[in-house]
Design a protein around this motif. Structure first.
Motif, PDB file in Angstrom:
ATOM      1  N   THR A   1       0.839  -1.152   0.017  1.00 11.83           N
ATOM      2  CA  THR A   1      -0.112   0.014   0.145  1.00 11.83           C
ATOM      3  C   THR A   1       0.762   1.191  -0.010  1.00 11.83           C
ATOM      4  O   THR A   1       0.644   2.268  -0.879  1.00 11.83           O
ATOM      5  CB  THR A   1      -0.971  -0.059   1.234  1.00 11.83           C
ATOM      6  OG1 THR A   1      -1.512  -1.175   1.431  1.00 11.83           O
ATOM      7  CG2 THR A   1      -1.905   0.898   1.346  1.00 11.83           C
ATOM      8  N   CYS A   2       1.807   1.235   0.642  1.00 14.67           N
ATOM      9  CA  CYS A   2       2.642   2.361   1.003  1.00 14.67           C
ATOM     10  C   CYS A   2       3.381   2.716  -0.236  1.00 14.67           C
ATOM     11  O   CYS A   2       3.693   3.916  -0.401  1.00 14.67           O
ATOM     12  CB  CYS A   2       3.608   2.208   2.340  1.00 14.67           C
ATOM     13  SG  CYS A   2       2.636   2.617   3.829  1.00 14.67           S
ATOM     14  N   SER A   3       3.928   1.692  -0.864  1.00 17.54           N
ATOM     15  CA  SER A   3       4.895   1.839  -1.980  1.00 17.54           C
ATOM     16  C   SER A   3       3.888   2.683  -3.122  1.00 17.54           C
ATOM     17  O   SER A   3       4.425   3.432  -3.878  1.00 17.54           O
ATOM     18  CB  SER A   3       5.365   0.590  -2.653  1.00 17.54           C
ATOM     19  OG  SER A   3       4.526  -0.365  -2.949  1.00 17.54           O
ATOM     20  N   SER A   4       2.746   2.260  -3.184  1.00 16.22           N
ATOM     21  CA  SER A   4       1.787   2.886  -4.214  1.00 16.22           C
ATOM     22  C   SER A   4       1.724   4.242  -3.862  1.00 16.22           C
ATOM     23  O   SER A   4       1.784   5.079  -4.678  1.00 16.22           O
ATOM     24  CB  SER A   4       0.615   2.132  -4.452  1.00 16.22           C
ATOM     25  OG  SER A   4      -0.236   1.694  -3.406  1.00 16.22           O
ATOM     26  N   HIS A   5       1.531   4.327  -2.624  1.00 17.85           N
ATOM     27  CA  HIS A   5       1.206   5.828  -2.228  1.00 17.85           C
ATOM     28  C   HIS A   5       2.504   6.770  -2.463  1.00 17.85           C
ATOM     29  O   HIS A   5       2.417   7.998  -3.012  1.00 17.85           O
ATOM     30  CB  HIS A   5       1.042   5.891  -0.777  1.00 17.85           C
ATOM     31  CG  HIS A   5      -0.541   5.717  -0.299  1.00 17.85           C
ATOM     32  ND1 HIS A   5      -1.114   6.149   0.536  1.00 17.85           N
ATOM     33  CD2 HIS A   5      -1.478   4.634  -0.893  1.00 17.85           C
ATOM     34  CE1 HIS A   5      -2.472   5.794   0.621  1.00 17.85           C
ATOM     35  NE2 HIS A   5      -2.699   4.994  -0.335  1.00 17.85           N
TER      36      HIS A   5
ATOM     37  N   TYR B   1      -2.776   2.354  -8.035  1.00 16.14           N
ATOM     38  CA  TYR B   1      -3.672   2.474  -7.006  1.00 16.14           C
ATOM     39  C   TYR B   1      -4.281   0.958  -6.869  1.00 16.14           C
ATOM     40  O   TYR B   1      -4.513   0.200  -6.172  1.00 16.14           O
ATOM     41  CB  TYR B   1      -4.578   3.280  -6.566  1.00 16.14           C
ATOM     42  CG  TYR B   1      -3.921   4.623  -5.666  1.00 16.14           C
ATOM     43  CD1 TYR B   1      -3.378   4.163  -4.304  1.00 16.14           C
ATOM     44  CD2 TYR B   1      -3.902   5.910  -6.133  1.00 16.14           C
ATOM     45  CE1 TYR B   1      -2.767   5.141  -3.670  1.00 16.14           C
ATOM     46  CE2 TYR B   1      -3.300   6.691  -5.426  1.00 16.14           C
ATOM     47  CZ  TYR B   1      -2.808   6.587  -4.289  1.00 16.14           C
ATOM     48  OH  TYR B   1      -2.146   7.431  -3.501  1.00 16.14           O
ATOM     49  N   THR B   2      -4.710   0.700  -8.316  1.00 19.72           N
ATOM     50  CA  THR B   2      -5.615  -0.680  -8.312  1.00 19.72           C
ATOM     51  C   THR B   2      -4.471  -1.776  -8.804  1.00 19.72           C
ATOM     52  O   THR B   2      -5.013  -3.028  -8.277  1.00 19.72           O
ATOM     53  CB  THR B   2      -6.567  -0.470  -9.548  1.00 19.72           C
ATOM     54  OG1 THR B   2      -5.953   0.214 -10.710  1.00 19.72           O
ATOM     55  CG2 THR B   2      -7.492   0.459  -9.233  1.00 19.72           C
ATOM     56  N   LEU B   3      -3.372  -1.653  -9.404  1.00 19.47           N
ATOM     57  CA  LEU B   3      -2.721  -2.745  -9.502  1.00 19.47           C
ATOM     58  C   LEU B   3      -1.826  -3.633  -8.579  1.00 19.47           C
ATOM     59  O   LEU B   3      -1.830  -4.716  -8.458  1.00 19.47           O
ATOM     60  CB  LEU B   3      -1.572  -2.483 -10.987  1.00 19.47           C
ATOM     61  CG  LEU B   3      -2.153  -1.906 -12.088  1.00 19.47           C
ATOM     62  CD1 LEU B   3      -1.077  -1.713 -13.015  1.00 19.47           C
ATOM     63  CD2 LEU B   3      -2.786  -3.255 -12.709  1.00 19.47           C
ATOM     64  N   ARG B   4      -1.653  -2.707  -7.624  1.00 17.54           N
ATOM     65  CA  ARG B   4      -1.282  -3.175  -6.481  1.00 17.54           C
ATOM     66  C   ARG B   4      -2.172  -3.628  -5.239  1.00 17.54           C
ATOM     67  O   ARG B   4      -1.810  -4.010  -3.984  1.00 17.54           O
ATOM     68  CB  ARG B   4      -0.282  -2.140  -5.843  1.00 17.54           C
ATOM     69  CG  ARG B   4       0.859  -1.656  -6.672  1.00 17.54           C
ATOM     70  CD  ARG B   4       1.926  -2.675  -7.245  1.00 17.54           C
ATOM     71  NE  ARG B   4       2.636  -3.150  -5.762  1.00 17.54           N
ATOM     72  CZ  ARG B   4       3.738  -2.807  -5.339  1.00 17.54           C
ATOM     73  NH1 ARG B   4       4.462  -1.819  -6.127  1.00 17.54           N
ATOM     74  NH2 ARG B   4       4.369  -3.202  -4.191  1.00 17.54           N
TER      75      ARG B   4
ATOM     76  N   CYS C   1     -13.139  -6.221  -6.091  1.00 19.50           N
ATOM     77  CA  CYS C   1     -14.212  -5.348  -6.309  1.00 19.50           C
ATOM     78  C   CYS C   1     -14.693  -5.058  -7.503  1.00 19.50           C
ATOM     79  O   CYS C   1     -16.007  -5.107  -7.817  1.00 19.50           O
ATOM     80  CB  CYS C   1     -14.309  -4.288  -5.284  1.00 19.50           C
ATOM     81  SG  CYS C   1     -14.346  -4.724  -3.544  1.00 19.50           S
ATOM     82  N   MET C   2     -13.498  -4.741  -8.538  1.00 26.05           N
ATOM     83  CA  MET C   2     -13.914  -4.646  -9.856  1.00 26.05           C
ATOM     84  C   MET C   2     -14.332  -5.402 -10.786  1.00 26.05           C
ATOM     85  O   MET C   2     -15.227  -5.328 -11.238  1.00 26.05           O
ATOM     86  CB  MET C   2     -12.662  -3.764 -10.538  1.00 26.05           C
ATOM     87  CG  MET C   2     -12.349  -2.381 -10.086  1.00 26.05           C
ATOM     88  SD  MET C   2     -10.780  -1.733 -10.914  1.00 26.05           S
ATOM     89  CE  MET C   2     -10.906  -0.030 -10.406  1.00 26.05           C
ATOM     90  N   LYS C   3     -13.704  -6.595 -10.444  1.00 23.88           N
ATOM     91  CA  LYS C   3     -14.432  -8.011 -10.979  1.00 23.88           C
ATOM     92  C   LYS C   3     -15.473  -8.273 -10.507  1.00 23.88           C
ATOM     93  O   LYS C   3     -16.351  -8.510 -11.458  1.00 23.88           O
ATOM     94  CB  LYS C   3     -13.193  -9.132 -10.658  1.00 23.88           C
ATOM     95  CG  LYS C   3     -11.934  -9.143 -11.401  1.00 23.88           C
ATOM     96  CD  LYS C   3     -11.205 -10.530 -11.046  1.00 23.88           C
ATOM     97  CE  LYS C   3      -9.823 -10.267 -11.424  1.00 23.88           C
ATOM     98  NZ  LYS C   3      -8.785 -11.250 -10.560  1.00 23.88           N
ATOM     99  N   THR C   4     -15.897  -8.187  -9.278  1.00 23.68           N
ATOM    100  CA  THR C   4     -17.398  -8.509  -9.005  1.00 23.68           C
ATOM    101  C   THR C   4     -18.167  -7.649  -9.684  1.00 23.68           C
ATOM    102  O   THR C   4     -19.237  -8.127  -9.922  1.00 23.68           O
ATOM    103  CB  THR C   4     -17.499  -8.254  -7.267  1.00 23.68           C
ATOM    104  OG1 THR C   4     -16.368  -9.062  -6.755  1.00 23.68           O
ATOM    105  CG2 THR C   4     -18.773  -8.776  -6.866  1.00 23.68           C
TER     106      THR C   4
END
Length: 314
Positions: A237-241, A285-288, A295-298
Motif C-alpha cells: 500500500t505504502c509503495s503505491s502511495h 492504486y489498483t494494480l497493487r 471488487c472491480m471484477k465483482t
C-alpha cells in the motif's frame, strides 16, 4: 484595470510546431485522456458500489480519482483540440478559468495526499484504534480541509494574475494558462508577484513533500514490529502511495520552487503532471491492491449478468 481590456484572448504556441508530430501527439493524448477518465471514474464507481470498500483509505482514494478526473478535464480536452487547430486561441475568461480550476484541484490534491498519508500512519502504527481515530467525521473534516487549502491557494494565485495589466503581446509559449507564462506577458514589473507565487505554490509543494517523506519514513520504520504478512501488505500500500507522491510533487517542485523563469523543458514537465500523473494514479492504486481488483471484477460480473438478464427479457 482599463489596460487589461486590451487583451481579450491569448494565443498558445502549443507543445510543438511540427504538423506530423502534432497529429501523433493528438492520438497519444486522446488515448491517455480516455484512459484517465475511464480509470478514475471506474475507481469512484467501484468504491461507491462496493460495501467492502467502506474503509477511509478507499473514501480518500475515490475523491483523489474524482479530483484527477476533473483536473485532467480542465486541461486535456483543450490541449487535444489545439493539436489539430491552426490557431490555438483561448479567451481571457477561459484562461483565468483554467488557471483557477487547475490550481484548485491541484492544490486540493496536495492536501488530500497528506490526509491519505495520515490515514496510512494510523492504520499501520495504531491499528487497534484505527476505526475510532479515522471515523466518518474525521474523514469528512480532512476532506473539507483539503478543499479549503486548495481553494485558498487557487484564489490567491488567481487574484494576483487577474489584476495584472495585459496590454501588449498575447502569445503564450505554452499549451495551458499558468502563472509563469502569464506573468511574462504582463506589462508591469512582476518580480514581487513572482516571489509570492514561489512562496505560495513552491512552499506548499516543498513543505508538504518533506512532511510526506518523513511520515512514510516513520510508517516504514514501524513495520519492523509487524508480522511478515502484515509487513508485505503495508509495504504494498505504502509503495503505491509513495510512487504517486513522487510523481506528483517532483515536477511541481521543479516548476514552482524557483524564481520566475520559463525553461524549454517546462512544457514536457507540465505534460507529466497534467496528463501522465492523473492517468497513472488509478493504475498505480489498483494494480497493487487485490481488494480493489476483486471488487472491480465483482462489479464487472454483476453488470454482465444484468445485461444478460436484460437481453433475455427482450
Amino acid at each position: 484595470m482599463g489596460q487589461r481590456n486590451n487583451v481579450t484572448e491569448f494565443v498558445f504556441l502549443g507543445l510543438i510546431q511540427d504538423p506530423d508530430g502534432q497529429k501523433a501527439l493528438f492520438v497519444m493524448f486522446l488515448l491517455s485522456y480516455i484512459v484517465t477518465m475511464v480509470g478514475n471514474l471506474l475507481i469512484v464507481v467501484t468504491v461507491i458500489a462496493s460495501p467492502s470498500l467502506g474503509s477511509p483509505m478507499y473514501f480518500f482514494l475515490a475523491y483523489l480519482s474524482l479530483m484527477d478526473a476533473v483536473y485532467s478535464t480542465s486541461i486535456s480536452p483543450k490541449l487535444i483540440i489545439d493539436l489539430l487547430s491552426k490557431k490555438k486561441i483561448i479567451s481571457f475568461s477561459a484562461c483565468m478559468g483554467q488557471l483557477f480550476i487547475g490550481h484548485l484541484f491541484g492544490g486540493a490534491e496536495v492536501f488530500l495526499l497528506v490526509a491519505m498519508a495520515y490515514d496510512r500512519y494510523v492504520a499501520i502504527c495504531k491499528p487497534l484504534h484505527y476505526l475510532t481515530i479515522m471515523n466518518r467525521k474525521v474523514c469528512i473534516l480532512l476532506l473539507v480541509v483539503a478543499w479549503t487549502g486548495g481553494f485558498a491557494h487557487s484564489v490567491s494565485q488567481f487574484a494576483f494574475v487577474y489584476r495584472l495589466p495585459f496590454c501588449g503581446p498575447n502569445v503564450i509559449d505554452h499549451f495551458i494558462c499558468d502563472m509563469y507564462p502569464l506573468l511574462k506577458l504582463a506589462c508591469t514589473d512582476t518580480y514581487f508577484i513572482g516571489l509570492t507565487v514561489v512562496a505560495n505554490g513552491g512552499a506548499i509543494c516543498m513543505v508538504v513533500f518533506i512532511l510526506l517523506l518523513i511520515s512514510y519514513g516513520i510508517i516504514l520504520n514501524s513495520l519492523k514490529t509487524h508480522s511478515q504478512e502484515g509487513r508485505h501488505k503495508a509495504l504494498s500500500t505504502c509503495s503505491s502511495h509513495i510512487t504517486v507522491v513522487v510523481f506528483f510533487f517532483v515536477p511541481c517542485i521543479f516548476m514552482y520552487v524557483r524564481p520566475v523563469s520559463n525553461f524549454p523543458i517546462d512544457k514536457s514537465v507540465t505534460v507529466f503532471y497534467t496528463v501522465v500523473t492523473p492517468m497513472l494514479n488509478p493504475l498505480i492504486y489498483t494494480l497493487r491492491n487485490s481488494e480493489m481488483k476483486n471488487c472491480m471484477k465483482t462489479l464487472w460480473c454483476k453488470m454482465l449478468a444484468m445485461d444478460r438478464i436484460r437481453m433475455s427479457s427482450y
